[in-house]
Structure formats: C-alpha cells, structure tokens
Design an enzyme around this catalytic site. Structure first.
Site, PDB file in Angstrom:
ATOM      1  CG  ASP A   9     -19.630  78.803  45.491  1.00 38.15           C
ATOM      2  OD1 ASP A   9     -18.952  79.840  45.316  1.00 38.15           O
ATOM      3  OD2 ASP A   9     -20.840  78.845  45.783  1.00 38.15           O
ATOM      4  CG  HIS A 244     -22.384  88.846  45.892  1.00 39.71           C
ATOM      5  ND1 HIS A 244     -23.145  89.742  46.602  1.00 39.71           N
ATOM      6  CD2 HIS A 244     -23.207  88.296  44.960  1.00 39.71           C
ATOM      7  CE1 HIS A 244     -24.385  89.726  46.139  1.00 39.71           C
ATOM      8  NE2 HIS A 244     -24.451  88.858  45.141  1.00 39.71           N
TER       9      HIS A 244
HETATM   10  O1  RIB Z   1     -24.653  85.244  48.010  1.00 33.39           O
HETATM   11  C1  RIB Z   1     -23.645  85.475  47.084  1.00 33.39           C
HETATM   12  C2  RIB Z   1     -22.624  84.367  47.130  1.00 33.39           C
HETATM   13  O2  RIB Z   1     -23.264  83.123  46.837  1.00 33.39           O
HETATM   14  C3  RIB Z   1     -21.520  84.488  46.130  1.00 33.39           C
HETATM   15  O3  RIB Z   1     -20.355  83.937  46.682  1.00 33.39           O
HETATM   16  C4  RIB Z   1     -22.012  83.642  44.984  1.00 33.39           C
HETATM   17  O4  RIB Z   1     -20.983  83.176  44.159  1.00 33.39           O
HETATM   18  C5  RIB Z   1     -22.683  82.512  45.711  1.00 33.39           C
HETATM   19  O5  RIB Z   1     -21.713  81.571  46.096  1.00 33.39           O
HETATM   20 CA    CA Z   2     -19.185  82.211  45.357  1.00 34.54          CA
END
Ligand code: RIB
Ligand code: CA
Length: 337
Positions: A9, A244
C-alpha cells in the site's frame, strides 16, 4: 532460488522496502500487487510505477482492491502525504496515465499455483487482496510457502486504535478471513518493528551526496522520509522513522535473522474501541497454533544490509546500537520464551 511476491500500500516505508527488495539478489521478486491502505490504490499504484521507472526494475505491477472487504476505507495522508510519498509526486506533477484497474487476487492465486512451496508472499498493507485470493482458491493459497504480513501488535499500544496496528485496523475482516480458512501467517508486528528506528540525523547523513544514478530516487526519499519523520516527531516523540515494511521484507528474504513463536491468533472485527486488535496468548507454553509471530531479530545485520542496499552506505554496529535500537512502551516479550 525463492520466489517473492510483494503486495503493498506504498507508502513511505513501503517505498524503502521496495527499494530494498529490488536490490536483494538472492530472491526473485516476481510481481508487485497494490492495495488501498496508506493512500487509495490509484496513488499506491502510481508510486510503484514511479519506483519501477526510477530503479530500472523489470517487474510486473498489478493493482488490486480499492476498498476493504466490508467496511469503508481509512487512509493515512497525515503520515505518508496525499500521494503516499510525502507529496513529492504531487508537487512535481508526476503521474502515469496508463494506470488501470488490475486483477491482483487472481494473479496471487496463479503465482501460488505456479511456485507452490517456493513462493513467499510479502504483505505490506491491509490483507484485502490476500483474502480475495483465498476466496477464489483457498487450497492454492494454502499451498504457498509463506505469507509474511507486516501487521498486528501483541503486547502493547497500537499505532491506529489504542491497541491496533494500521494494516490490520484498515481491513480486520480480511485477516480474519485468511486465518479462518486455515492459512498460516507469519506476523511481523509493531512489537518487533518499533524496536528499531532510523533517526533523522542518520538518514540525512546516509542520503548526503548520493551516487549519480541514485540522484532522483534520493530526491524522492528526502522529501518522503522527512514528511514521515515530521509525523513521528509530532506524535511519537521520535525524530526519525520506523522501518516496518523493510523489516518485513527482511523477515521474508533473511528469515535466519528472526525468531518466531507459534501461536493461535484471532482478530477483533467489531468493538467500539478494539476493532482490528490482534489477540494471541503468548504466556501459554503450548505454542502450536494457526500462525507465527516474529518476536526478536538481529537488528544490526538488518540495518547494515538495509543501509548498504538502499543508500549504498556502511553503517557500523556501534551506530545501530547507539542510535537505532530503542525500547518499546512495554518490555519485550521475547524474555518469556
Ligand atoms: O503500521 C505500519 C504499517 O502500516 C506499515 O505497513 C505502513 O506502511 C502502513 O501500511
Ligand atoms: Ca505498508
């Protein structure tokens, strides 16, 4: 050689993750699929097409779900910008007119059938496309090697609801559907990803004087990561950003850096305050279950590899220790294993 499919995303941290994956020569990235999350799928797809161009990446891009399976879409422009890359594309008027609605879910099924146990699906956003693929052919999806999901939080505070993580919060029914169809997921949760950050000062030094062929991607990253870091400075008392999605890519391509525990995981799909919460009882000794949770990792090996591939710069173990490692709000649960 392992085959990787990335569902994204994108997203600032997704952007870093995609650059990292594109420069990891020990795996074959077969396909990039897109899903609404941080921004609507149209913006996500434009970001991925732009990255593909900047990286000279010979990869197919296929767009997917524009809304969650049974609820309204929630996006995060305050974290990632209206365009998902800190408003860099918006400011420079960069668009791709050949963008069109694609068929990510059937393409996921086809990849699962083709590569079977040799396929790792890396999911960096809400699980809508994955759930749609399971709805088409659960058996084929069960035959895939691994599904590695950035998502969930199991022992502390979330980043969206009080106890929920963004990707699961956006489409909890999708994750619930995947788990309830007997598909195992390797979760890479906030508990783990927030043990490391990339401080603003380190990022600025890593992106100073880039190689000539990295000049444009560095301009994009400087705008996008600064935007993302501004958000964290305002909300998390962190002058930098979390990685992340790059850590999740590492869990897929370098699993030997990670320790996982098996657990039974449930997802709260209702609840005025708890929608999107991931629940796992990690006190129990019996650790068989429907999934696994990454509970610790070799942050130094990851950060050195990440900096070398994304910024083409060395980072020392001492720098990782003194500048990047951090405590979370709750003590790590890895001590209880
Ligand atoms: O909570 C972090 C996640 O949420 C990551 O994948 C960030 O890109 C959002 O999609
Ligand atoms: Ca993400």
């Amino acid at each position: 050689m392992r085959h990787i499919l990335i569902d994204t995303d994108a997203g600032v941290d997704d952007t870093l993750a995609l650059i990292y994956a594109s420069r990891s020569s020990d795996v074959n990235v077969e396909l990039l699929t897109t899903v609404s999350g941080n921004v609507p799928v149209k913006e996500v797809t434009q970001n991925v097409l732009y990255l593909k161009e900047l990286l000279h990446w010979d990869i197919e891009v296929c767009s997917g779900a524009d809304v969650p399976r049974s609820r309204k879409l929630v996006t995060a422009p305050e974290v990632h910008g209206d365009d998902g890359v800190g408003n860099y594309r918006k400011t420079h008027g960069i668009t791709f007119d050949d963008w069109e609605t694609g068929d990510a879910a059937p393409r996921l099924v086809a990849a699962a059938k083709k590569f079977r146990k040799n396929l790792t699906i890396v999911s960096l956003g809400p699980m809508t496309n994955i759930a749609d693929a399971v709805a088409i052919d659960a058996e084929a999806m069960m035959g895939a090697g691994r599904i590695v999901q950035m998502g969930g939080v199991f022992s502390g505070y979330g980043n969206t609801g009080v106890h929920s993580e963004f990707n699961i919060f956006v489409d909890p029914e999708a994750t619930d559907f995947v788990l309830n169809n007997g598909i195992k997921i390797d979760f890479v949760p906030l508990d783990l990803t927030e043990l490391l950050s990339m401080p603003r000062r380190l990022f600025e030094s890593l992106t100073r004087s880039p190689r000539h062929d990295d000049a444009e991607i560095t301009r994009l990253l400087r705008k996008a990561v600064r935007f993302y870091a501004d958000y964290h400075r305002a909300t998390d008392r962190l002058d930098g950003c979390f990685l992340h999605d790059p850590i999740t890519v590492a869990a897929a391509i370098s699993p030997h850096w990670f320790q996982f525990v098996g657990s039974s995981i449930d997802v709260e799909t209702s609840g005025a305050y708890t929608s999107g919460v991931t629940v796992a009882n990690l006190r129990k000794r019996a650790r068989s279950g429907n999934s696994r949770i990454a509970v610790s990792f070799d942050a130094t090996s990851f950060m050195k590899d990440f900096a070398m591939k994304v910024f083409r710069r060395k980072v020392s173990a001492a720098t990782v220790r003194s500048e990047c490692l951090r405590e979370r709000f709750f003590p790590s649960f890895s001590g209880n294993l």
